[in-house]
Scaffold this motif. Structure first.
Motif, short mmCIF file in Angstrom:
data_model
loop_
_atom_site.label_atom_id
_atom_site.label_comp_id
_atom_site.label_asym_id
_atom_site.label_seq_id
_atom_site.Cartn_x
_atom_site.Cartn_y
_atom_site.Cartn_z
N UNK A 51 0.86 -1.18 0.00
CA UNK A 51 0.00 0.00 0.00
C UNK A 51 0.90 1.23 0.00
N UNK A 52 0.71 2.08 -1.00
CA UNK A 52 1.55 3.27 -1.09
C UNK A 52 0.80 4.54 -0.71
N UNK A 53 -0.49 4.46 -0.52
CA UNK A 53 -1.24 5.62 -0.09
C UNK A 53 -2.73 5.38 -0.11
N UNK A 54 -3.45 6.31 0.52
CA UNK A 54 -4.91 6.22 0.60
C UNK A 54 -5.50 7.61 0.50
N UNK A 55 -6.71 7.64 -0.03
CA UNK A 55 -7.45 8.89 -0.18
C UNK A 55 -8.87 8.65 0.29
N UNK A 56 -9.40 9.58 1.06
CA UNK A 56 -10.82 9.58 1.41
C UNK A 56 -11.44 10.73 0.63
N UNK A 57 -12.46 10.41 -0.13
CA UNK A 57 -13.15 11.41 -0.92
C UNK A 57 -14.64 11.19 -0.88
N UNK A 89 1.53 -2.24 -13.20
CA UNK A 89 2.44 -1.90 -12.11
C UNK A 89 1.75 -1.54 -10.80
N UNK A 90 0.49 -1.90 -10.66
CA UNK A 90 -0.17 -1.59 -9.40
C UNK A 90 -1.68 -1.68 -9.46
N UNK A 91 -2.29 -1.21 -8.39
CA UNK A 91 -3.73 -1.35 -8.18
C UNK A 91 -4.33 -0.07 -7.62
N UNK A 92 -5.61 0.08 -7.86
CA UNK A 92 -6.42 1.07 -7.16
C UNK A 92 -7.66 0.32 -6.69
N UNK A 93 -7.85 0.28 -5.39
CA UNK A 93 -9.06 -0.33 -4.82
C UNK A 93 -9.89 0.77 -4.18
N UNK A 94 -11.19 0.72 -4.44
CA UNK A 94 -12.11 1.73 -3.94
C UNK A 94 -13.16 1.03 -3.10
N UNK A 95 -13.38 1.55 -1.90
CA UNK A 95 -14.32 0.96 -0.94
C UNK A 95 -15.34 2.01 -0.52
N UNK A 96 -16.58 1.60 -0.35
CA UNK A 96 -17.62 2.51 0.14
C UNK A 96 -17.41 2.75 1.63
N UNK A 97 -17.55 4.02 2.01
CA UNK A 97 -17.62 4.40 3.42
C UNK A 97 -19.02 4.96 3.60
N UNK A 98 -19.93 4.11 4.00
CA UNK A 98 -21.33 4.54 4.06
C UNK A 98 -21.82 4.86 2.66
N UNK A 103 1.16 -0.95 -5.03
CA UNK A 103 2.15 -1.27 -6.06
C UNK A 103 1.92 -2.69 -6.58
N UNK A 104 2.77 -3.12 -7.49
CA UNK A 104 2.60 -4.43 -8.14
C UNK A 104 2.70 -5.59 -7.16
N UNK A 105 3.35 -5.40 -6.02
CA UNK A 105 3.50 -6.47 -5.04
C UNK A 105 2.37 -6.55 -4.03
N UNK A 106 1.36 -5.74 -4.18
CA UNK A 106 0.25 -5.72 -3.24
C UNK A 106 -0.53 -7.03 -3.26
N UNK A 107 -0.81 -7.55 -2.08
CA UNK A 107 -1.65 -8.74 -1.94
C UNK A 107 -3.09 -8.24 -1.78
#
Length: 132
Positions: free
Chosen positions: A21-27, A79-88, A98-102
């Protein structure tokens, strides 16, 4: 922002818990940035907007297929991922990896984070980060 420390702590904890995990954003679901824990070179406003777009198409898919409300979506690239999750219903957690993310490990760690973030976030425009 005043009162944002518990939210930022959750984002930093996720980065430390899950390798890759290289970072997170709440939007917001409208694509506007609320808070971020990202590395230099990543534009958090862009990530918030991308997360809202991913959520939008996922919500439409869930509706058309009668699978219920949006919960999460993962986009995998070379070379990586973006995962988006609902917060309410009003916010999103976007996690950059990154590419090594499980991915399975990320899902296990991120889902409880979204529940804690939902408890921390309120959407009173006068006091957006009041704790409940």
């Amino acid at each position: 922002m005043l009162g944002s420390e518990p939210i930022l702590d959750e984002l930093a904890s996720l980065r430390h818990q899950v390798t890759g995990v290289s970072g997170s954003v709440v939007g917001g679901v409208d694509g506007l940035l609320i808070l971020h824990d990202t590395l230099p070179g990543v534009e958090p406003n862009d990530i918030a907007a991308l997360a809202a777009g991913a959520c939008g198409i996922s919500r439409t898919t869930g509706s058309v297929l009668q699978q219920g409300p949006f919960r999460e979506v993962t986009i995998g690239n070379q070379n990586g991922y973006l995962s988006v999750y609902a917060i309410g219903d009003l916010a999103l957690l976007a996690v950059i990896g990154d590419a090594g993310l499980n991915i399975a490990r990320l899902h296990l760690a991120a889902r409880p984070v979204t529940h804690r973030l939902a408890a921390l976030l309120t959407f009173d425009p006068a006091h957006p980060f009041d704790r409940r």
